[in-house]
Structures are given as C-alpha cells and as structure tokens.
Write an enzyme that holds these catalytic residues in place. Structure first.
Site, PDB file in Angstrom:
ATOM      1  N   TYR A 137       0.725  -1.175   0.049  1.00  0.00           N
ATOM      2  CA  TYR A 137      -0.246   0.071  -0.023  1.00  0.00           C
ATOM      3  C   TYR A 137       0.898   1.186  -0.002  1.00  0.00           C
ATOM      4  O   TYR A 137       0.383   2.580  -0.181  1.00  0.00           O
ATOM      5  CB  TYR A 137      -0.935   0.130   1.197  1.00  0.00           C
ATOM      6  N   ASP A 156      -5.992  -6.257   5.502  1.00  0.00           N
ATOM      7  CA  ASP A 156      -7.378  -6.008   4.570  1.00  0.00           C
ATOM      8  C   ASP A 156      -8.234  -7.023   4.321  1.00  0.00           C
ATOM      9  O   ASP A 156      -9.328  -6.751   4.693  1.00  0.00           O
ATOM     10  CB  ASP A 156      -6.608  -5.360   3.203  1.00  0.00           C
TER      11      ASP A 156
END
Ligand code: NAI
Length: 417
Positions: free
Chosen positions: A164, A308
């Site tokens: 990310y 996530d």
C-alpha cells in the site's frame, strides 16, 4: 483563557468546547471535547444523522448536562469538492491534526489515473499507523456460519507500508525499465512489459504496530495476540514482521507475555493469570482458523494486505460490513470511520444501516474516555437487533423482523438507550 481571535478552519468558526490533549500518545478526557466530523458521500449524511442523534442521546443518558461532545463539521469528498473545489481541503486536514480526533462517513474514491483515495491520503498524511477493526457478533444478525458468536477478535492492521506504500511502476514505463535494470544487476530477470510493485516492511513500523496490539490486549484483558504473516514465502518482509514483532514482545513485554513454546513446556497449555500469549500464524492458515477455531483468537496483529483481507473475511463471518466498525489511529491522532463504502445504490433512500458508523462512534467514545456512553450505545443497539427492528440489509435474513428506515432505526436505538 479564551483566545482573542476565534479559531476557524475552512473559514468556519470552531464552536465553544475543549480540545482533547494527548499525554504519552493517549487522549486525556475532557468534559466537552470538540470532535470534527465528515458526513461523507452517498449514504454518509443519512447514517451520520442517525449516529449523531444516538451518540448525543447516549451522552445525555450517561452524564446529563455534565459532559457531551461538541461536534464540528469539516469537509471532504463531494462536499469538499463542492464548497472548496478540493476533495480534501487543507483546512479539514489541519482541523483533524489540531483536535487529534475525527469521525467520518464513507467517501467516494475517484477512479482513474493519478487520483489517490482520500482515505489512504488521510492515513498517510496523519501517520495513522494502526487500522483497528473489532469484529464481534450481535445476537440475531443473520450470518452464514453456525456459531458466529464464537468470533470476537480485534484486528490491528499495519496501515502505512506493505504493497500500500504506492511504490509501483507501470509496465513499459521508463521507471519500470530502470527498476528492471537494477534488479538484473541483482540477478533477477523480468519478462518484458512487467508491472512492478514493491512491498516494503520496516522494523520501526512493525514494532510500533505490534506494541499497540499488545498494549491493547493488556488494557482490555485479552489473553492472546497472534502475529499473522506470510513469512514462509516472503522472508524479508512478512518474515521480518514476525521476527521484529517477537523481538519487541521480548524486549518490552517479557514479564507479561509467554510464547507458544512456553505455554506447553511451562504451563501445560493454560495461559497463566496476568500473562498474555504471543503466538503466530501463517496468513493462509489464519483464514482457516477464523472459520474453524474462532474461539482461539483474541487480538491479531498483521501487515497491511493480510489485514485488509482478514478484516473483511471476519466481518462477513459475523454478518457483514454493515456492522463492522473501524478506526485509524496514530500517536496523538485518530480517525473513526464506517468500514463500508458510499453505497450509491441506496443513497438518499433512507435504507442504509448506520451500524458500522455507530460502532465506530462507540470506539471514538471509548478513545476519549466516554466509556459509559459507549456501553449504553452498545446495549441499546443489541436490544434493537434482538427486538428484530432492523434496517433492510439485516431484515432480509431475519425471520419475523420489522424493517425500518435509517432514521426510524436510529430512533429505535435511542428509545432503547
Ligand atoms: P459499498 O460498501 O459502498 O457497497 C457494497 C454493497 O453493500 C452495496 O450493495 C451497498 O448497498 C451495501 N452497503 C454498504 N454499506 C451499507 C450500509 N451501511 N447499509 C446497507 N447496505 C450497505 O462498496 P462499493 O460499491 O464497492 O463502493 C462504493 C464507493 O465507496 C466507491 O467509491 C469506493 O471507493 C468507496 N469506498 C469508501 C470507503 C471509505 O470511505 N472508507 C470504503 C470502501 C469503499
């Protein structure tokens, strides 16, 4: 002492109230904290209106006129764009930094080249390194598993690194060519036209995330912290996360933690009073374990991508994203937010479930020392669901339920406070 010039952000004066101050990274409770809020896009305004009403009523019920939140609207997403031609106006960011706390509804993520999610930007700009997602079951909520109540876990997901971090090179680009050439010098050959993404995991970020998870477990009487990783394959990133996490536990929490080896060699498989178990699981095994042995889990600390996937999988197990809250927390700043998106298909129809934002507000209340109000909201929400008076998303899977609109559901929760 009142300052001479009225404080304002985005040209909007701040109402009378107190600022939350942080000591050693923790907020010091005040009676009338100023809390900035972002309504959000899509269903945001509807679920925010219901949430705000419930939270205010819960504070009133818990503290009378003694304590209460002073809400202060700041703007982002569609409203930011409309009023300031900016989906994340500088004033909004400054206000969150200034007050050290905020709550937000979902924001539309612009799709297409170069535009980064406002949510991701907020997390990175404010260094909100912990994504905290508690997942528990509310009695009566339709679920796809037989014993959804067995899962009660708080996930700490690292929020700033991993894939990310945004280090990516488009296939065929000059930059990708340069990276490919550098890799060739290391003996790595890539196919032509290969997109390249770089996964980064640092010791500092791993340690602070694991520290927060262990501290949370100690303060909330949770007995197990499980480090979830894919270190069998990605040795120097995921494997390093595990190593650094274990190292941190040993260095800073040795007197209150035990390892899985010690659990069996010294304690016959029973975690002794006053200690917490620090164990680890490989990510794919963890997906199996949450389904098959959910009772063994309590707090999970993991890297960004694992976290996530895992948080949504866990939320699905207890009945979906509509009831899953979330917070992004740093040292001295925290943003609480609904975990679902803007639900464009039902926006403006008074159909959305405010549960996720409401439970995020519960996390906010606990964060700023309004624990009694938080308990009242949770109790009232539990009762409203057990009474089978719920929004459509839940009513669909519940026999003999009464389907309520967002505002009527909010009123039902208030009545149950
Ligand atoms: P979504 O979560 O908005 O919707 C998925 C499905 O769940 C839809 O059928 C929707 O009606 C339903 N749903 C979601 N929240 C609900 C609620 N509270 N009550 C009842 N039903 C609910 O996901 P989608 O469609 O992928 O994303 C829409 C937009 O939201 C995108 O722009 C996306 O980037 C953004 N988004 C923003 C997030 C944030 O601000 N934290 C998180 C996720 C998505």
């Amino acid at each position: 002492m009142a300052s001479k010039r009225k404080l304002e952000f985005n040209g909007k004066p701040v109402p009378e109230g107190e600022m939350i101050r942080y000591q050693d990274g923790r907020p010091v409770p005040v009676k009338r904290p100023i809390v900035p809020f972002i309504e959000g896009d899509g269903i945001g305004p509807e679920i925010w209106a219901a949430t705000r009403k419930i939270v205010d009523a819960a504070c009133q019920a818990a503290y009378g006129d003694e304590r209460g939140i002073v809400w202060y609207e700041i703007f982002a997403g569609g409203k930011g764009e409309k009023l300031f031609s900016d989906p994340l106006p500088k004033g909004s960011l400054k206000a969150i930094k200034h007050f050290g706390v905020a709550i937000k509804g979902p924001l539309t993520t612009p799709t297409g080249g170069g535009l980064r999610s406002i949510n991701v930007r907020l997390r990175q700009l404010l260094d909100l390194y912990q994504c905290v997602r508690p997942v528990r079951y509310f009695d009566g909520v339709p679920s796809v598993v037989h014993n959804p109540q067995d899962l009660d876990v708080v996930i700490f997901r690292e929020n700033t690194e991993d894939v990310y971090a945004g280090i990516e090179y488009r296939a065929g680009s000059r930059a990708a060519g340069r990276v490919a050439r550098a890799l060739r010098k290391e003996g790595v050959k890539l196919r032509s036209r290969t997109g390249i993404g770089i996964k980064v995991i640092s010791r500092a970020a791993s340690r602070r995330l694991v520290r927060a998870a262990i501290q949370f477990a100690l303060e909330n009487n949770r007995k197990v912290v499980t480090l979830v990783h894919k270190g069998n394959i990605q040795k120097f990133t995921e494997g390093a996360f595990l190593g650094w996490g274990m190292e941190l536990a040993q260095e800073e929490f040795a007197s209150v933690t035990i390892t899985e080896d010690q659990l069996w060699s010294d304690y016959g498989g029973v975690i002794p009073d006053g200690k917490i178990l620090i164990n680890s699981r490989i990510a794919d095994a963890m997906f199996y374990e949450v389904l098959v042995k959910p009772k063994t889990l309590s707090v999970i600390a993991t890297t960004n991508l694992n976290g996530d996937y895992l948080s949504d999988a866990c939320a699905a197990q207890v009945g979906g994203l509509g009831m899953a809250p979330g917070a992004n927390i740093g040292d001295g700043c925290a943003i609480f937010e609904a975990t679902h998106g803007t639900a464009g298909d039902i926006a403006g129809k008074n159909m959305a479930n405010p549960g996720s934002l409401l439970l995020s507000a519960v996390m906010l209340l606990r964060h700023i020392g309004f624990g009694e109000a938080a308990d009242r909201v949770v109790g009232a929400l539990e009762k409203t669901i057990v009474d089978r008076t719920v929004t459509g998303d839940l009513a669909r899977g519940m026999a003999d339920s009464q389907e309520l609109g967002t505002d009527a559901f909010g009123e039902a929760v208030v009545a149950n406070l």
